[in-house]
Write an enzyme that holds these catalytic residues in place. Structure first.
Site, PDB file in Angstrom:
ATOM      1  N   GLU A 135       0.852  -1.202   0.000  1.00 62.37           N
ATOM      2  CA  GLU A 135       0.000   0.000   0.000  1.00 62.37           C
ATOM      3  C   GLU A 135       0.883   1.247   0.000  1.00 62.37           C
ATOM      4  O   GLU A 135       2.086   1.152   0.270  1.00 62.37           O
ATOM      5  CB  GLU A 135      -0.898  -0.016   1.249  1.00 62.37           C
ATOM      6  CG  GLU A 135      -0.102   0.113   2.527  1.00 62.37           C
ATOM      7  CD  GLU A 135      -0.778  -0.506   3.749  1.00 62.37           C
ATOM      8  OE1 GLU A 135      -1.383  -1.586   3.624  1.00 62.37           O
ATOM      9  OE2 GLU A 135      -0.671   0.100   4.823  1.00 62.37           O
ATOM     10  N   LYS A 137       2.844   4.641   1.026  1.00 63.00           N
ATOM     11  CA  LYS A 137       3.409   5.193   2.253  1.00 63.00           C
ATOM     12  C   LYS A 137       3.067   6.679   2.242  1.00 63.00           C
ATOM     13  O   LYS A 137       3.649   7.460   1.487  1.00 63.00           O
ATOM     14  CB  LYS A 137       4.924   4.975   2.282  1.00 63.00           C
ATOM     15  CG  LYS A 137       5.576   5.437   3.564  1.00 63.00           C
ATOM     16  CD  LYS A 137       7.030   4.990   3.608  1.00 63.00           C
ATOM     17  CE  LYS A 137       7.694   5.323   4.928  1.00 63.00           C
ATOM     18  NZ  LYS A 137       7.598   6.715   5.332  1.00 63.00           N
ATOM     19  N   ASP A 139       2.752  10.483   3.062  1.00 58.32           N
ATOM     20  CA  ASP A 139       3.767  11.403   3.560  1.00 58.32           C
ATOM     21  C   ASP A 139       3.095  12.523   4.350  1.00 58.32           C
ATOM     22  O   ASP A 139       2.813  13.592   3.831  1.00 58.32           O
ATOM     23  CB  ASP A 139       4.541  11.977   2.373  1.00 58.32           C
ATOM     24  CG  ASP A 139       5.801  12.688   2.816  1.00 58.32           C
ATOM     25  OD1 ASP A 139       6.149  12.602   4.018  1.00 58.32           O
ATOM     26  OD2 ASP A 139       6.438  13.338   1.972  1.00 58.32           O
ATOM     27  N   TYR A 248      -4.242   2.909   8.444  1.00 58.74           N
ATOM     28  CA  TYR A 248      -3.635   1.756   7.759  1.00 58.74           C
ATOM     29  C   TYR A 248      -3.117   0.661   8.687  1.00 58.74           C
ATOM     30  O   TYR A 248      -2.481  -0.270   8.221  1.00 58.74           O
ATOM     31  CB  TYR A 248      -2.494   2.230   6.864  1.00 58.74           C
ATOM     32  CG  TYR A 248      -1.527   3.180   7.564  1.00 58.74           C
ATOM     33  CD1 TYR A 248      -0.749   2.744   8.625  1.00 58.74           C
ATOM     34  CD2 TYR A 248      -1.421   4.502   7.163  1.00 58.74           C
ATOM     35  CE1 TYR A 248       0.117   3.602   9.267  1.00 58.74           C
ATOM     36  CE2 TYR A 248      -0.550   5.362   7.796  1.00 58.74           C
ATOM     37  CZ  TYR A 248       0.211   4.912   8.851  1.00 58.74           C
ATOM     38  OH  TYR A 248       1.069   5.762   9.495  1.00 58.74           O
ATOM     39  N   LYS A 343      11.186   3.027  -0.447  1.00 57.72           N
ATOM     40  CA  LYS A 343      11.234   4.482  -0.613  1.00 57.72           C
ATOM     41  C   LYS A 343      11.407   4.870  -2.079  1.00 57.72           C
ATOM     42  O   LYS A 343      12.265   4.326  -2.776  1.00 57.72           O
ATOM     43  CB  LYS A 343      12.414   5.060   0.190  1.00 57.72           C
ATOM     44  CG  LYS A 343      12.318   4.800   1.682  1.00 57.72           C
ATOM     45  CD  LYS A 343      11.442   5.807   2.370  1.00 57.72           C
ATOM     46  CE  LYS A 343      12.231   7.045   2.680  1.00 57.72           C
ATOM     47  NZ  LYS A 343      11.448   7.978   3.513  1.00 57.72           N
ATOM     48  N   CYS A 437      14.407  50.036  -3.117  1.00 60.39           N
ATOM     49  CA  CYS A 437      13.879  49.175  -4.183  1.00 60.39           C
ATOM     50  C   CYS A 437      14.980  48.878  -5.204  1.00 60.39           C
ATOM     51  O   CYS A 437      15.584  49.805  -5.761  1.00 60.39           O
ATOM     52  CB  CYS A 437      12.694  49.848  -4.868  1.00 60.39           C
ATOM     53  SG  CYS A 437      12.071  48.900  -6.270  1.00 60.39           S
ATOM     54  N   CYS A 440      13.626  50.633  -8.674  1.00 63.97           N
ATOM     55  CA  CYS A 440      13.462  52.080  -8.854  1.00 63.97           C
ATOM     56  C   CYS A 440      14.200  52.921  -7.807  1.00 63.97           C
ATOM     57  O   CYS A 440      14.238  54.142  -7.916  1.00 63.97           O
ATOM     58  CB  CYS A 440      11.982  52.447  -8.857  1.00 63.97           C
ATOM     59  SG  CYS A 440      11.226  52.348  -7.226  1.00 63.97           S
ATOM     60  N   CYS A 455       8.028  48.250  -1.810  1.00 57.52           N
ATOM     61  CA  CYS A 455       8.333  49.518  -2.462  1.00 57.52           C
ATOM     62  C   CYS A 455       6.984  50.198  -2.693  1.00 57.52           C
ATOM     63  O   CYS A 455       6.121  49.646  -3.364  1.00 57.52           O
ATOM     64  CB  CYS A 455       9.038  49.248  -3.792  1.00 57.52           C
ATOM     65  SG  CYS A 455       9.037  50.688  -4.879  1.00 57.52           S
ATOM     66  N   CYS A 461       7.349  52.820 -10.254  1.00 55.17           N
ATOM     67  CA  CYS A 461       8.309  51.709 -10.212  1.00 55.17           C
ATOM     68  C   CYS A 461       8.059  50.784 -11.401  1.00 55.17           C
ATOM     69  O   CYS A 461       6.991  50.185 -11.526  1.00 55.17           O
ATOM     70  CB  CYS A 461       8.169  50.953  -8.894  1.00 55.17           C
ATOM     71  SG  CYS A 461       9.236  49.525  -8.782  1.00 55.17           S
TER      72      CYS A 461
HETATM   73  S1  IVH Z   1       2.757   0.851   8.959  1.00 51.03           S
HETATM   74  C1  IVH Z   1       4.357  -0.916  12.915  1.00 51.03           C
HETATM   75  N1  IVH Z   1       1.755   1.843   6.780  1.00 51.03           N
HETATM   76  O1  IVH Z   1       5.714   5.734   7.801  1.00 51.03           O
HETATM   77  C2  IVH Z   1       4.187  -0.409  11.547  1.00 51.03           C
HETATM   78  N2  IVH Z   1       3.201   3.225   8.050  1.00 51.03           N
HETATM   79  O2  IVH Z   1       8.602   5.321   8.239  1.00 51.03           O
HETATM   80  C3  IVH Z   1       3.356   0.794  11.514  1.00 51.03           C
HETATM   81  N3  IVH Z   1       3.464   5.478   7.126  1.00 51.03           N
HETATM   82  O3  IVH Z   1       5.714   5.696  11.285  1.00 51.03           O
HETATM   83  C4  IVH Z   1       3.529   1.600  10.304  1.00 51.03           C
HETATM   84  N4  IVH Z   1       2.140   5.208   5.394  1.00 51.03           N
HETATM   85  O4  IVH Z   1       3.983   7.172  10.088  1.00 51.03           O
HETATM   86  C5  IVH Z   1       2.559   2.069   7.824  1.00 51.03           C
HETATM   87  N5  IVH Z   1       0.738   2.580   4.828  1.00 51.03           N
HETATM   88  C6  IVH Z   1       1.527   2.816   5.879  1.00 51.03           C
HETATM   89  C7  IVH Z   1       2.165   4.049   6.079  1.00 51.03           C
HETATM   90  C8  IVH Z   1       3.009   4.214   7.183  1.00 51.03           C
HETATM   91  C9  IVH Z   1       2.922   6.059   6.049  1.00 51.03           C
HETATM   92  C10 IVH Z   1       4.400   6.168   8.033  1.00 51.03           C
HETATM   93  C11 IVH Z   1       4.138   5.917   9.488  1.00 51.03           C
HETATM   94  C12 IVH Z   1       5.391   5.281  10.022  1.00 51.03           C
HETATM   95  C13 IVH Z   1       6.404   5.737   9.013  1.00 51.03           C
HETATM   96  C14 IVH Z   1       7.577   4.792   8.996  1.00 51.03           C
END
Ligand code: IVH
Length: 704
Positions: A135, A137, A139, A248, A343, A437, A440, A455, A461
Site C-alpha cells: 500500500e 506510504k 507522507d 492503515y 522508498k 527598491c 526604482c 516599495c 516603479c
Molecule cells: S505501517 C508498525 N503503513 O511511515 C508499523 N506506516 O517510516 C506501523 N506510514 O511511522 C507503520 N504510510 O507514520 C505504515 N501505509 C503505511 C504508512 C506508514 C505512512 C508512516 C508511518 C510510520 C512511518 C515509517
C-alpha cells in the site's frame, strides 16, 4: 460502508428533509435520522470524494440539526456532526501513552533490498512463500486513534513513539475520521488504530493562495502543513486546513466477551474492515501478492503514478499479510520484521547558494530569490528558489556560499529545507536585505503586521507597472494570450507599452517589425485583445489587481453590482457584509476606489470599451436566478408558497434557510414579520414583492 439500498434510502430522506426544512422545519423525532443523513453526506464528500448533494444543501441540513440540538440540548450526542467544532482554545496537550509503541519502518530502495527482505521473511516464517499486502506510504504526520465502545475517545500524535500528545479536539476536526464507528459489529470493544494525517495538494495550494491574498505567510509543504496543524491551539483553525486521514494499521484490539473477529486474520482484512466502517483506509490502493515478484513490480509501477495522486506519498509499504506470520516474524527494537518501506527516489538534493536576487512584484512586495548551482531534483532542474522573506532567511540561517538541502514535493514549488552551517569554510557571507527598491531606488517600508518589505512607489516603479500589466493579461484575469512577462518587459523597454490601457492602443505596425513577431502572431494578439473586452465583469475586477482581491472575492463583488462604478459607493461596512470579505480586504477595496490614479485608470478603461456592466447573462447562466438565494416571508397572493419556491428553483435559484448576508432576495408578502426586519437591517438583501419576482422570472427586468 453504505450499500446501494442504503444509499438510495438516505438520498430519498435527504430530499424529504430538505423540503421539510423549507416548509418550516424538522421535528425532533427525526433527530437521529438527520444525523445519519449528515454523516452519510460527510462520508460521500470526505471519504469517497463523491458528494451527492450541493454544499449549500448540506449547510441547510446542518443548520437544521444545530437548531434542533439547540432546542433539545439533552439529545445532543458526542458523535453528532455538530460536535466536531469545539469552541475555545486548547491550553496544552496532555502527554498520553500509546497502547503499543509506534515503531518506524525499515527502508528499502530497490528490488535487491526487497528480495533480501523476502528471503529473511521466508526463513523466519519457515514458509516457501509469504503473502504480502502492498500500500502507499503516506507522507504526512502519524496519529493513533482509540475507539472504545464504538466511540472515538482519543487521538494522539506519534511523539517519541511511546508517548504522544493528546490532540483529540484537533482530530475531531478531520471530517474523514468518524466520531463513532460500529466496531462492535466486528466483535471489537476497544481498538487502537494508526494512520497518517495529510493535506492534499489542492487544499494545500488553495490554503497558501488564501494566505498570500491575506498578506500572511505561505506554508512550506503539505507535510509541515499537516504536522503543524495537529498541534494548533485553535481547533477551528485546524478545520480551515481541510486535513484528511488515512488509517492503515490496527495496533491493539480488545474483543467483546465471547466474540471472534475474522476480519483480524489478515492485514488486508483489517483494511477492508476499516473501510466498511467508514474510514479512509487504502482500500483501492492496496494489493495482495503471493511472493515478492509482484510486490516489486507494483512498487515500481506505483512510483510512476505518484504525481497523479491528490496527496503526497514517499514510497510504498510492504507488509506480511497474515497476522499469524507477522507475529512469527516479530520485531527488532526499532522496527517490525514483517514490514518494510520501499522508498521512492528522493526529491531532495543538495546544492550551493550562490547569491540572492530581489524581485519586485506588482504590489511592490520585495521577494528574495535564491540562486543555486542548478541541480536536478526528482527529474526537474532547479536553479532558483524563492526564500520568501527576511524572517524566513533568518530562521533558516541562510548565507551566500552555504550548502543547502533542496526539496521538491509533487507539484509543490521547490523549497530550501535547510542549510548546513557545519560545512561552512569561512568564505560565506550573510544575505543583506536592501533598504531601497532594487528596481526604482525608492526606500522600502515594512508595516509591523506584515512579513514583507515593500516599495510604495507603485505608480513609477517599473517592476510594479510591468507586473501589473502581466497580471491584467493573465489566464484567470483578462486572458490575453501572447502578452506574457517576457513580451511585456520587451514592449515596456521599447516604450511601446507603458500601462494597462496601453494594451488596447498597441502600435501593431511597430510590433510587427520586432524580432519574433510575424503577421500571424500580431493577428492573434489583436484578436485576443479584442476578445478580452467581452470577458465577464468579475475578470476585470480581478485583473485590476486590487490588493487581497483574488478570483473568488472578484466574483462576490461582481455578483452584487450591475456596473463597476457601484463599488465606488460601497462603504467599508457594506463591503464587510459580503461573503468572505473581512476588514482587511474591505479596506483595501475601499481605498482602491478612493485613489485618483485608480479612478483615472478606470475612466480610460471604460472609454476603451472594457466590460464595466454586469451582463444579465453573467448573473443568470443556467436560468434567470442562477447563483441567487431567495427566501419568502409573509403571505403571497398569486402563488402558493410551494409554487413560488418551485418557480425560483426552476430558474436556477436556491431557497435559503434563513436571512443572512448571503441572501440575495427576500420576497415579502403580506404580514411579513421578523425576517423582513432582519433583512432590512442587513442592508444588502434586496426586498421585492411577489409581482416583482414574477417579472424577474419572466426575464422582464435587467436589474437583478
Ligand atoms: S505501517 C508498525 N503503513 O511511515 C508499523 N506506516 O517510516 C506501523 N506510514 O511511522 C507503520 N504510510 O507514520 C505504515 N501505509 C503505511 C504508512 C506508514 C505512512 C508512516 C508511518 C510510520 C512511518 C515509517
Amino acid at each position: 460502508m453504505y450499500n446501494n439500498e442504503q444509499t438510495q434510502e438516505l438520498q430519498a430522506t435527504t430530499t424529504v428533509f430538505l423540503q421539510q426544512v423549507r416548509q418550516g422545519g424538522l421535528s425532533v423525532e427525526v433527530l437521529e435520522l438527520l444525523r445519519d443523513v449528515l454523516r452519510f453526506h460527510e462520508y460521500r464528500y470526505y471519504v469517497l470524494n463523491h458528494p451527492l448533494i450541493a454544499d449549500g444543501e448540506y449547510d441547510v441540513l446542518y443548520k437544521a440539526l444545530e437548531k434542533l440540538e439547540e432546542n433539545f440540548p439533552d439529545l445532543t450526542t458526542p458523535d453528532s456532526p455538530t460536535q466536531r467544532v469545539a469552541s475555545g482554545l486548547t491550553k496544552d496537550f496532555p502527554k498520553v501513552q500509546h497502547m503499543v509503541p509506534m515503531l518506524s519502518l525499515d527502508n528499502s530502495y530497490n528490488a535487491a533490498d526487497l528480495l533480501d527482505f523476502d528471503r529473511k521473511a521466508r526463513e523466519l516464517s519457515e514458509l516457501p512463500e509469504v503473502a504480502y499486502c502492498v500500500e502507499p506510504k503516506f507522507d504526512g504526520a502519524s496519529i493513533s486513534l482509540i475507539y472504545d465502545n464504538d466511540m472515538l475517545v482519543r487521538g494522539a500524535t506519534r511523539g517519541d513513539g511511546v508517548t504522544g500528545d493528546d490532540i483529540t479536539a484537533n482530530i475531531r476536526q478531520i471530517r474523514s475520521v468518524p466520531l463513532s464507528a460500529k466496531f462492535s459489529q466486528f466483535g471489537i470493544q476497544q481498538i487502537e488504530i494508526r494512520g497518517e494525517v495529510l493535506m492534499n495538494k489542492y487544499n494545500f495550494k488553495a490554503y497558501n493562495d488564501a494566505q498570500e491574498a491575506l498578506g500572511l505567510e505561505r506554508l512550506a509543504n503539505p507535510r509541515n502543513a499537516a504536522a503543524g496543524a495537529l498541534r494548533m491551539k485553535d481547533p477551528r483553525e485546524v478545520g480551515r486546513r481541510n486535513l484528511e486521514a488515512f488509517l492503515y494499521h490496527v495496533s491493539e484490539v480488545t474483543l467483546l466477551p465471547g466474540a471472534q473477529s475474522e476480519s483480524l486474520l489478515t492485514h488486508s482484512g483489517t483494511l477492508e474492515m476499516l473501510w466498511r466502517l467508514g474510514f479512509r483506509s487504502p482500500k483501492q490502493e492496496k494489493r495482495v501478492f503471493r511472493g515478492i515478484q509482484g510486490v516489486i513490480a507494483y512498487c515500481e509501477a506505483f512510483e510512476q503514478q505518484r504525481d497523479e495522486l491528490a496527496y503526497e506519498i514517499d514510497g510504498m509499504v510492504v507488509k506480511a499479510d497474515e497476522l499469524e506470520v507477522q507475529e512469527k516474524l516479530g520485531m527488532t527494537s526499532h522496527h517490525p520484521r514483517w514490514a518494510i518501506a520501499f522508498k521512492f527516489k528522493a526529491r531532495q538534493a543538495t546544492s550551493r547558494l550562490i547569491g540572492v536576487e530581489f524581485q519586485v512584484g506588482r504590489t511592490g512586495a520585495v521577494t528574495p530569490v535564491a540562486k543555486i548551482d542548478p541541480v536536478s531534483v526528482g527529474g526537474v532542474t532547479v536553479g532558483s528558489i524563492s526564500v520568501h522573506n527576511e524572517e524566513y532567511i533568518r530562521e533558516k540561517d541562510l548565507q551566500v556560499g552555504d550548502t543547502v538541502l533542496i526539496e521538491r514535493s509533487g507539484d509543490v514549488i521547490p523549497q530550501v529545507v535547510k542549510a548546513f552551517p557545519e560545512l561552512r569554510k569561512g568564505t560565506e557571507h550573510p544575505i543583506i536585505f536592501p533598504t531601497h527598491c532594487p528596481v526604482c531606488g525608492h526606500p522600502l517600508a515594512k508595516p509591523d503586521d506584515e512579513a514583507v518589505w515593500r516599495c510604495n512607489n507603485s505608480n513609477a516603479c517599473e517592476a510594479q507597472i510591468v507586473e501589473r500589466i502581466v497580471h491584467f493579461n493573465s489566464k484567470d484575469a483578462m486572458d490575453i494570450r501572447g502578452l506574457g512577462e517576457a513580451i511585456v518587459k520587451k514592449l515596456y523597454a521599447l516604450n511601446l507599452l507603458k500601462d494597462i490601457p496601453g494594451i488596447y492602443t498597441l502600435p501593431f505596425e511597430d510590433i510587427q517589425k520586432l524580432e519574433g513577431f510575424g503577421a500571424r502572431s500580431v493577428a492573434n494578439l489583436k484578436a485576443a485583445i479584442e476578445a478580452s473586452k467581452k470577458q465577464p465583469l468579475y475578470r476585470l475586477i480581478y485583473a485590476l489587481g486590487i490588493r487581497f482581491v483574488g478570483e473568488n472575492t472578484s466574483k462576490v463583488l461582481a455578483h452584487h453590482i450591475t456596473h463597476l462604478y457601484e463599488l465606488k459607493d460601497f462603504t467599508v461596512e457594506r463591503l464587510q457584509e459580503l461573503e468572505d470579505i473581512g476588514p482587511k480586504v474591505a479596506n483595501s477595496i475601499y481605498q482602491f476606489f478612493r485613489a485618483d490614479e485608480n479612478l483615472s485608470l478606470l475612466k480610460r478603461l471604460e472609454e476603451l470599451g472594457l466590460p464595466f456592466h454586469n451582463t444579465k447573462k453573467e448573473l443568470a447562466s443556467a436560468g434567470n436566478f442562477s447563483g441567487l438565494n431567495f427566501l419568502f416571508t409573509g403571505t403571497l397572493n398569486k402563488l402558493k408558497r410551494s409554487e413560488a419556491e418551485a418557480l425560483v428553483e426552476q430558474n436556477g435559484g436556491k431557497i435559503a434557510a434563513s436571512v443572512s448576508s448571503r441572501l440575495d432576495y427576500l420576497v415579502a408578502g403580506e404580514k411579513a414579520g421578523s425576517k423582513l426586519e432582519k433583512a432590512k437591517k442587513i442592508g444588502t438583501v434586496k426586498i421585492i414583492t411577489e409581482d416583482e419576482l414574477l417579472q424577474m422570472a419572466a426575464g422582464e427586468t435587467g436589474q437583478l
